[in-house]
Write a protein that holds these residues in place. Structure first.
Motif, PDB file in Angstrom:
ATOM      1  N   ALA A   1       6.327  -2.073 -10.607  1.00 61.85           N
ATOM      2  CA  ALA A   1       5.549  -1.252 -11.539  1.00 61.85           C
ATOM      3  C   ALA A   1       5.684   0.226 -11.180  1.00 61.85           C
ATOM      4  CB  ALA A   1       4.077  -1.662 -11.495  1.00 61.85           C
ATOM      5  N   ASP A   2       5.726   1.062 -12.237  1.00 60.81           N
ATOM      6  CA  ASP A   2       5.876   2.503 -12.028  1.00 60.81           C
ATOM      7  C   ASP A   2       4.606   3.289 -12.277  1.00 60.81           C
ATOM      8  OD1 ASP A   2       8.544   2.147 -11.408  1.00 60.81           O
ATOM      9  OD2 ASP A   2       9.186   2.350 -13.503  1.00 60.81           O
ATOM     10  N   ASP A   3       3.651   2.667 -12.943  1.00 60.74           N
ATOM     11  CA  ASP A   3       2.425   3.413 -13.251  1.00 60.74           C
ATOM     12  C   ASP A   3       1.240   2.451 -13.337  1.00 60.74           C
ATOM     13  OD1 ASP A   3       2.736   2.109 -15.714  1.00 60.74           O
ATOM     14  OD2 ASP A   3       3.691   3.844 -16.645  1.00 60.74           O
ATOM     15  N   ASP A   4       0.092   3.031 -13.618  1.00 57.49           N
ATOM     16  CA  ASP A   4      -1.129   2.229 -13.686  1.00 57.49           C
ATOM     17  C   ASP A   4      -1.071   1.209 -14.814  1.00 57.49           C
ATOM     18  OD1 ASP A   4      -2.052   3.757 -11.623  1.00 57.49           O
ATOM     19  OD2 ASP A   4      -3.219   5.126 -12.876  1.00 57.49           O
ATOM     20  N   GLY A   5      -0.474   1.577 -15.929  1.00 56.46           N
ATOM     21  CA  GLY A   5      -0.426   0.679 -17.082  1.00 56.46           C
ATOM     22  C   GLY A   5       0.307  -0.617 -16.777  1.00 56.46           C
ATOM     23  N   MET A   6       1.478  -0.534 -16.130  1.00 54.57           N
ATOM     24  CA  MET A   6       2.224  -1.733 -15.773  1.00 54.57           C
ATOM     25  C   MET A   6       1.467  -2.561 -14.744  1.00 54.57           C
ATOM     26  SD  MET A   6       6.163  -0.357 -15.581  1.00 54.57           S
ATOM     27  CE  MET A   6       6.727  -1.996 -15.157  1.00 54.57           C
TER      28      MET A   6
ATOM     29  N   TRP B   1       0.833  -1.213   0.000  1.00 50.25           N
ATOM     30  CA  TRP B   1       0.000   0.000   0.000  1.00 50.25           C
ATOM     31  C   TRP B   1       0.870   1.267   0.000  1.00 50.25           C
ATOM     32  CZ3 TRP B   1      -4.438   1.761  -1.289  1.00 50.25           C
ATOM     33  CH2 TRP B   1      -4.890   2.992  -0.802  1.00 50.25           C
ATOM     34  N   GLU B   2       1.943   1.218   0.767  1.00 51.96           N
ATOM     35  CA  GLU B   2       2.847   2.374   0.795  1.00 51.96           C
ATOM     36  C   GLU B   2       3.441   2.624  -0.588  1.00 51.96           C
ATOM     37  OE1 GLU B   2       6.927   3.841   3.097  1.00 51.96           O
ATOM     38  OE2 GLU B   2       5.932   1.967   3.659  1.00 51.96           O
ATOM     39  N   TYR B   3       3.769   1.549  -1.302  1.00 53.93           N
ATOM     40  CA  TYR B   3       4.329   1.700  -2.652  1.00 53.93           C
ATOM     41  C   TYR B   3       3.268   2.251  -3.611  1.00 53.93           C
ATOM     42  CZ  TYR B   3       6.675   0.476  -7.025  1.00 53.93           C
ATOM     43  OH  TYR B   3       7.248   0.535  -8.262  1.00 53.93           O
ATOM     44  N   ILE B   4       2.046   1.763  -3.490  1.00 54.88           N
ATOM     45  CA  ILE B   4       0.950   2.231  -4.362  1.00 54.88           C
ATOM     46  C   ILE B   4       0.695   3.724  -4.161  1.00 54.88           C
ATOM     47  CG2 ILE B   4      -1.551   2.062  -4.731  1.00 54.88           C
ATOM     48  CD1 ILE B   4      -1.310  -0.940  -4.269  1.00 54.88           C
ATOM     49  N   VAL B   5       0.689   4.163  -2.901  1.00 58.29           N
ATOM     50  CA  VAL B   5       0.465   5.580  -2.609  1.00 58.29           C
ATOM     51  C   VAL B   5       1.634   6.421  -3.101  1.00 58.29           C
ATOM     52  CG1 VAL B   5       0.185   7.249  -0.743  1.00 58.29           C
ATOM     53  CG2 VAL B   5      -1.022   5.063  -0.648  1.00 58.29           C
ATOM     54  N   LYS B   6       2.849   5.920  -2.898  1.00 55.12           N
ATOM     55  CA  LYS B   6       4.036   6.675  -3.283  1.00 55.12           C
ATOM     56  C   LYS B   6       4.085   6.910  -4.776  1.00 55.12           C
ATOM     57  CE  LYS B   6       9.084   6.493  -3.083  1.00 55.12           C
ATOM     58  NZ  LYS B   6      10.266   5.700  -2.604  1.00 55.12           N
ATOM     59  N   HIS B   7       3.695   5.928  -5.582  1.00 54.72           N
ATOM     60  CA  HIS B   7       3.753   6.048  -7.036  1.00 54.72           C
ATOM     61  C   HIS B   7       2.419   6.465  -7.646  1.00 54.72           C
ATOM     62  CE1 HIS B   7       7.417   3.746  -6.243  1.00 54.72           C
ATOM     63  NE2 HIS B   7       7.842   4.109  -7.448  1.00 54.72           N
ATOM     64  N   ASP B   8       1.510   6.873  -6.780  1.00 54.17           N
ATOM     65  CA  ASP B   8       0.209   7.403  -7.230  1.00 54.17           C
ATOM     66  C   ASP B   8      -0.492   6.436  -8.183  1.00 54.17           C
ATOM     67  OD1 ASP B   8      -1.848   9.239  -7.290  1.00 54.17           O
ATOM     68  OD2 ASP B   8      -1.033  10.336  -9.010  1.00 54.17           O
ATOM     69  N   ILE B   9      -0.462   5.158  -7.811  1.00 51.11           N
ATOM     70  CA  ILE B   9      -1.161   4.140  -8.604  1.00 51.11           C
ATOM     71  C   ILE B   9      -2.614   4.072  -8.131  1.00 51.11           C
ATOM     72  CG2 ILE B   9      -1.298   1.678  -9.146  1.00 51.11           C
ATOM     73  CD1 ILE B   9       1.733   1.547  -8.814  1.00 51.11           C
TER      74      ILE B   9
ATOM     75  N   VAL C   1      -5.058 -11.862  -4.662  1.00 46.05           N
ATOM     76  CA  VAL C   1      -4.475 -11.511  -5.964  1.00 46.05           C
ATOM     77  C   VAL C   1      -3.320 -10.536  -5.778  1.00 46.05           C
ATOM     78  CG1 VAL C   1      -4.922 -10.334  -8.148  1.00 46.05           C
ATOM     79  CG2 VAL C   1      -6.590 -11.965  -7.266  1.00 46.05           C
ATOM     80  N   LEU C   2      -3.509  -9.531  -4.944  1.00 42.74           N
ATOM     81  CA  LEU C   2      -2.441  -8.551  -4.711  1.00 42.74           C
ATOM     82  C   LEU C   2      -1.277  -9.182  -3.955  1.00 42.74           C
ATOM     83  CD1 LEU C   2      -4.445  -5.326  -3.738  1.00 42.74           C
ATOM     84  CD2 LEU C   2      -3.551  -5.994  -5.964  1.00 42.74           C
ATOM     85  N   LYS C   3      -1.579 -10.057  -2.997  1.00 39.19           N
ATOM     86  CA  LYS C   3      -0.526 -10.708  -2.220  1.00 39.19           C
ATOM     87  C   LYS C   3       0.361 -11.574  -3.114  1.00 39.19           C
ATOM     88  CE  LYS C   3       1.451 -12.801   1.377  1.00 39.19           C
ATOM     89  NZ  LYS C   3       2.364 -12.147   2.318  1.00 39.19           N
ATOM     90  N   ILE C   4      -0.265 -12.367  -3.969  1.00 41.05           N
ATOM     91  CA  ILE C   4       0.500 -13.272  -4.832  1.00 41.05           C
ATOM     92  C   ILE C   4       1.339 -12.500  -5.835  1.00 41.05           C
ATOM     93  CG2 ILE C   4       0.257 -15.035  -6.639  1.00 41.05           C
ATOM     94  CD1 ILE C   4      -2.221 -16.035  -5.104  1.00 41.05           C
ATOM     95  N   ASN C   5       0.841 -11.376  -6.316  1.00 43.23           N
ATOM     96  CA  ASN C   5       1.549 -10.593  -7.340  1.00 43.23           C
ATOM     97  C   ASN C   5       2.292  -9.395  -6.760  1.00 43.23           C
ATOM     98  OD1 ASN C   5       0.533 -11.699 -10.184  1.00 43.23           O
ATOM     99  ND2 ASN C   5      -1.230 -11.675  -8.791  1.00 43.23           N
ATOM    100  N   SER C   6       2.473  -9.357  -5.454  1.00 40.45           N
ATOM    101  CA  SER C   6       3.069  -8.184  -4.810  1.00 40.45           C
ATOM    102  C   SER C   6       4.489  -7.916  -5.296  1.00 40.45           C
ATOM    103  CB  SER C   6       3.055  -8.360  -3.291  1.00 40.45           C
ATOM    104  OG  SER C   6       3.764  -9.538  -2.922  1.00 40.45           O
ATOM    105  N   ASP C   7       5.292  -8.982  -5.503  1.00 38.44           N
ATOM    106  CA  ASP C   7       6.677  -8.763  -5.944  1.00 38.44           C
ATOM    107  C   ASP C   7       6.733  -8.077  -7.307  1.00 38.44           C
ATOM    108  OD1 ASP C   7       7.576  -9.939  -3.641  1.00 38.44           O
ATOM    109  OD2 ASP C   7       7.841 -11.933  -4.536  1.00 38.44           O
ATOM    110  N   ASP C   8       5.862  -8.496  -8.213  1.00 39.94           N
ATOM    111  CA  ASP C   8       5.836  -7.872  -9.539  1.00 39.94           C
ATOM    112  C   ASP C   8       5.258  -6.455  -9.477  1.00 39.94           C
ATOM    113  OD1 ASP C   8       6.916 -10.142 -10.697  1.00 39.94           O
ATOM    114  OD2 ASP C   8       4.944 -11.036 -11.086  1.00 39.94           O
ATOM    115  N   ILE C   9       4.244  -6.266  -8.613  1.00 42.25           N
ATOM    116  CA  ILE C   9       3.623  -4.935  -8.516  1.00 42.25           C
ATOM    117  C   ILE C   9       4.612  -3.909  -7.969  1.00 42.25           C
ATOM    118  CG2 ILE C   9       1.814  -3.613  -7.354  1.00 42.25           C
ATOM    119  CD1 ILE C   9       0.070  -6.125  -7.437  1.00 42.25           C
ATOM    120  N   LEU C  10       5.506  -4.345  -7.084  1.00 39.57           N
ATOM    121  CA  LEU C  10       6.493  -3.420  -6.521  1.00 39.57           C
ATOM    122  C   LEU C  10       7.508  -2.944  -7.556  1.00 39.57           C
ATOM    123  CD1 LEU C  10       7.152  -5.115  -3.050  1.00 39.57           C
ATOM    124  CD2 LEU C  10       5.885  -3.009  -3.505  1.00 39.57           C
TER     125      LEU C  10
END
Length: 961
Positions: free
Chosen positions: A454-459, A390-398, A443-452
């Motif tokens: 990502a730099d934007d909404d598209g990725m 969540w901290e990463y999502i907020v930081k990158h404005d996703i 879904v977010l837990k399993i893909n958390s490593d890949d989501i971290l």
């Protein structure tokens, strides 16, 4: 930072404790919600009991062997509580309230008999239509057991008509088909009509899904624990759902879990009736449905055919007519398309009902408040359970809601392949909406490593999309252990969701919803208001603040409409229209005369006329735009425009003329509108000016006497004038004067209306006087002429009341009559407009009977106008005294003379015209306000126009010493 603030930051759960949310539900409401029972199933009685479920498994295949006593003794006994409702008997165990839950429709009971028991006060042996026997052994006082039995007996009698419809209903249940074919040996039994999958194949590979093995497990469960309307749920039931429901049974299992099977049985034929009764009817929902039909799961072959499209159309259309508050919302077509693969149209229709009412309320409303609220709840769960992510999502404005909103709105049908989406739906119908949050978090837990990474909404979207498309692949392809390599990503998703995030409970969801509910509703209401104000029709006399205030009052008047939820009609019927006007219009507010039936009828008649004029669509209801357009006409500052509109209300045929009955109705409308001023509840500007003049006159006299006694000059400045605090006002005097003025105006209006009305048979009236020559003598001729003249005068005087001589007034005549009376002229110029309060919020009028006192207090509070009049009066007296002094010194006199040198036709200016001219010029209606406002002094202009033509261009009066 304070101690408590620091503690709160370190222990955020304190906020949770302080804001714990528990829905305010009654015992019956909680009971129905927990077991998905229909409305009206209130608890009639409950009693403690032991239950034994004796299934007919020892019967032979021909069904002739009875249940043996030994089998009865070996039956498992559950202790718990029995509840009785109008159509159900419900039992739940006392151990964990899930080991044995029996929901038994009374219509399925074939026989009830007492069973002898030495250990219990009373025991009942209930035999079902299927041969299954249930033994209820009541615990407690005997009279309570007897009371329960008597009530059950009464309900059994009442359900006899429903029991007659049971055989036809059982033909639609696949579980009944399995038992009949495999236990009773009825080979000719046909399977019931199922969903589209029966014709177009079900999603997934039946071999890999082990359909036959699952079907056999469910068959065994039905044989031992009952089915459909008499099913007992135990831990095995929940386990079988988690393993996977066979495609042919999925529709019925979804019905059982959601409770829609009880609705379908209780309302036979309602679905077909809705389609027949509303066939071909147009509506906004129907138009929107047609646009989305071909965009509903297009990857499934059935929805590329007319058969599949028609089924989808039928269900969506029927629901839009049954629940007009919801109507149709985007993504509803996706969910129904998924249901129809496994359900018949009627099954899908009732399942959709419970989805919208129980599982996901507000998801498919006009404002989608439920979905927006749950997005906030989901973000709160991500913040709590996955803080690093969540901290990463907020930081990158996703924007997390961009990807998660479709998951909730379409119940994962559009996110993952259908064969996996329906597995999620199995658990969703069993466990409720918490399953959506658990799966989404997994879904977010399993893909958390890949989501971290990502730099934007598209990725972010690309990562999740790729994951869903590979759910059939191995979750651990590089593991040396074969067992791990065989675990698919979907299996991993289920384990993560329902084991690791099993801590997500319904109570936590309610709690988070309560925290964000107010903010979401306020945001929705603000957005809806801003949108509606932007699309309002163009107004000429209402400001933006006026429109905003009208919007608030409009929706406050329609109590059944909830803006944030989008429920209830937003249109205004006549009764609500009257309430709405009573909040903003002085002449529509409740008064003492409302108890008079004649006055109520008069008031209702005018308001109905106004309502029909504003109802541009002629649908018997007003929209917000209708009300805004109508009020814009009422508050016009233009005098002639106001008069014209009032005339048009009574010109029903739009011919520009009012007949006798219409004139009488118009006069009644004027009486109604002016009633608050006639009764003295409010005061107009003429009364205000009269009060000011009287106060100023009294103060001026006191000043003059004071200055005269002191021997000082009468040169008084504004600062020297002070309004006395002890001044009193004779309220009855002004109230009587104002009432008399309005009564006189009403009388004059009727008199002048018929006096200046135009006759529709002028030719006949002229022929009444015979001017032709006659052979009779002059005396006879003169007598006849005089008689005809008298007859003509008599008919002319009573033509207004003579139906054979109809008269009408046109708009020009109506204007002239209004402008000829200062009270009505002022009413249309100012009083009527000022009586409509579109610029202030609704407040209670506690001083409506003290209008004069309130105005008097206002005059004393702001005495500039009175002070100015006092000064003018004192200055006038001083000037007269000064001129008298000059006159005495010169021996002359100050007089007003007519300058006869400037015109030669003095004789043409008669004495009557002089009197009329002076009367009109000296009329007190023309005051300082009119001059300041730049308004043309209408009555002075008419006085000048009343002069002879030869005087109109001359200076009439001059002053000479």
């Amino acid at each position: 930072m304070s101690f408590f603030a620091s503690l709160r930051e370190k222990a955020p759960f304190l906020d949770r404790i302080s804001e714990t949310f528990t829905p305010v539900l009654t015992r019956d409401e909680k009971f129905k919600l927990e077991y998905k029972l229909p409305k009206g199933e209130n608890i009639l009685d409950d009693i403690n009991a032991d239950l034994s479920f004796l299934h007919p498994s020892t019967r032979s295949r021909n069904g002739k062997s009875p249940v043996s006593p030994k089998a009865q003794q070996m039956a498992v006994v559950f202790s718990g509580k029995v509840y009785l409702t109008p159509h159900f008997i419900l039992f739940k165990d006392i151990f964990d309230q899930s080991s044995c839950v029996l929901i038994l429709n009374i219509s399925t009971i074939k026989r009830v008999e007492r069973s002898p028991s030495a250990s219990y006060s009373c025991a009942l042996l209930v035999t079902l239509y299927s041969g299954t026997q249930i033994l209820f052994q009541f615990i407690g006082l005997k009279y309570r057991s007897e009371q329960f039995c008597e009530l059950l007996k009464a309900k059994l009698r009442e359900n006899i008509p429903n029991a007659k419809t049971l055989p036809k209903f059982l033909d639609t249940c696949y579980s009944e088909f399995l038992i009949r074919k495999n236990i009773l040996g009825l080979k000719d039994t046909q399977p019931p009509r199922a969903g589209l999958g029966q014709q177009f194949k079900y999603p997934g590979n039946p071999v890999l899904a082990r359909e036959k093995a699952k079907l056999r497990l469910w068959f065994e469960y039905f044989r031992e624990n009952g089915r459909h309307l008499s099913l007992m749920k135990n831990p095995t039931f929940h386990k079988l759902i988690r393993v996977g429901v066979p495609n042919r049974l999925r529709g019925e299992i979804w019905e059982l879990c959601s409770g829609s099977i009880y609705l379908r049985y209780a309302n036979p034929g309602e679905y077909e009736k809705l389609l027949i009764d509303n066939k071909g009817k147009p509506s906004q929902a129907v138009d929107e449905i047609e646009k989305d039909l071909k965009r509903s799961l297009p990857e499934y072959s059935a929805y590329q055919t007319e058969n599949g499209i028609q089924r989808l159309r039928n269900v969506l259309t029927a629901y839009s007519w049954k629940n007009p508050d919801v109507g149709y919302c985007q993504a509803m077509n996706i969910v129904v398309a998924g249901l129809l693969i496994f359900m018949s149209e009627e099954q899908a229709f009732w399942c959709l009902n419970n989805l919208c009412d129980i599982y996901i309320p507000g998801y498919y409303s006009k404002t989608m408040y439920g979905t927006l609220l749950d997005q906030k709840v989901f973000e709160a769960f991500v913040d709590e359970k996955l803080p690093v992510l969540w901290e990463y999502i907020v930081k990158h404005d996703i924007q997390l809601s961009i990807i998660s909103l479709p998951w909730f709105l379409s119940l994962f049908f559009t996110s993952m392949p259908l064969e996996y989406a329906v597995r999620i739906m199995d658990i969703f119908f069993m466990n409720g909406p918490k399953s959506l949050f658990q799966v989404a978090l997994a879904v977010l837990k399993i893909n958390s490593d890949d989501i971290l990474q990502a730099d934007d909404d598209g990725m972010f979207i690309a990562i999740i999309k790729n994951y869903f498309q590979t759910l059939d692949q191995s979750a651990h392809p590089d593991s040396p252990d074969m067992k791990y390599r065989q675990i698919t990503k979907f299996q991993e998703l289920l384990v993560t969701a329902f084991k690791e995030f099993n801590v997500i409970t319904e109570q936590m969801i309610y709690q988070e919803r309560s925290r964000h509910e107010k903010t979401i509703f306020q945001n929705i209401e603000t957005f809806v208001k801003r949108t509606q104000l932007r699309h309002m029709p163009r107004t000429f006399h209402l400001t933006d603040d006026n429109l905003s205030n009208i919007y608030d009052i409009y929706y406050n008047s329609i109590e059944s409409h909830k803006i944030s939820m989008g429920t209830g009609s937003s249109n205004m019927n006549f009764d609500i229209f009257v309430q709405f006007l009573s909040k903003i219009c002085d002449w529509c507010k409740p008064c003492e005369r409302d108890s008079d039936p004649a006055f109520r009828k008069q008031k209702s008649g005018f308001l109905r006329r106004l309502f029909d004029d504003w109802d541009t669509a002629s649908i018997g209801e007003l929209t917000l735009n209708d009300v805004v357009s109508g009020l814009d006409k009422l508050v016009t500052p233009d005098l002639l425009e106001s008069i014209n509109y009032f005339f048009s209300l009574y010109d029903s045929d739009n011919d520009g003329e009012l007949h006798r009955e219409e004139v009488l109705q118009l006069s009644e409308g004027l009486l109604l509108l002016t009633e608050p001023w006639k009764s003295g509840r409010y005061v107009d500007l003429l009364t205000k000016k009269s009060i000011e003049d009287d106060i100023a006159e009294n103060i001026a006299k006191e000043k003059i006497i004071e200055e005269t006694n002191n021997g000082d000059s009468a040169d008084i400045s504004m600062e020297q004038i002070e309004l006395p605090t002890g001044v009193t006002v004779d309220e009855e005097k002004y109230r009587a004067e104002q009432a008399e003025r309005y009564l006189k105006a009403a009388s004059n209006f009727l008199q002048r209306s018929f006096e200046y009305a135009q006759s529709l048979d002028i030719a006949e009236e002229v022929d009444l006087i015979d001017l032709s020559d006659s052979d009779d003598g002059e005396t006879n001729q003169e007598d006849k002429l005089q008689k005809k003249k008298k007859k003509y005068e008599s008919i002319k005087a009573n033509a207004a009341l003579d139906p054979t001589h109809p008269k009408v007034i046109d708009l020009a005549t109506f204007r002239m009559i209004i402008l000829a009376d200062e009270t009505y002229e002022l009413f249309f110029a100012k009083t009527f407009r000022l009586s409509i309060h579109v610029d202030e919020s609704v407040q209670s009028d506690n001083n409506k009977n003290n209008a004069l006192r309130g105005m008097f207090d206002g005059i004393l509070a702001d005495g500039r106008r009175v002070a100015e009049q006092v000064r003018r009066r004192v200055d006038s007296v001083a000037t007269r005294n000064s001129m008298s002094s000059v006159d005495s010194q010169t021996g002359g006199s100050l007089q007003a003379t007519v300058n006869t040198d400037k015109y030669d036709d003095m004789d043409d200016f008669t004495s009557d015209q002089q009197l009329e001219h002076e009367e009109l010029l000296n009329n007190p209606w023309v005051d300082v306000d009119d001059a300041v406002d730049g308004k043309e002094p209408v009555r002075q202009e008419r006085a000048i126009q009343a002069l002879p033509p030869q005087l109109a261009d001359h200076d009439l009066i001059e002053f000479e010493a």
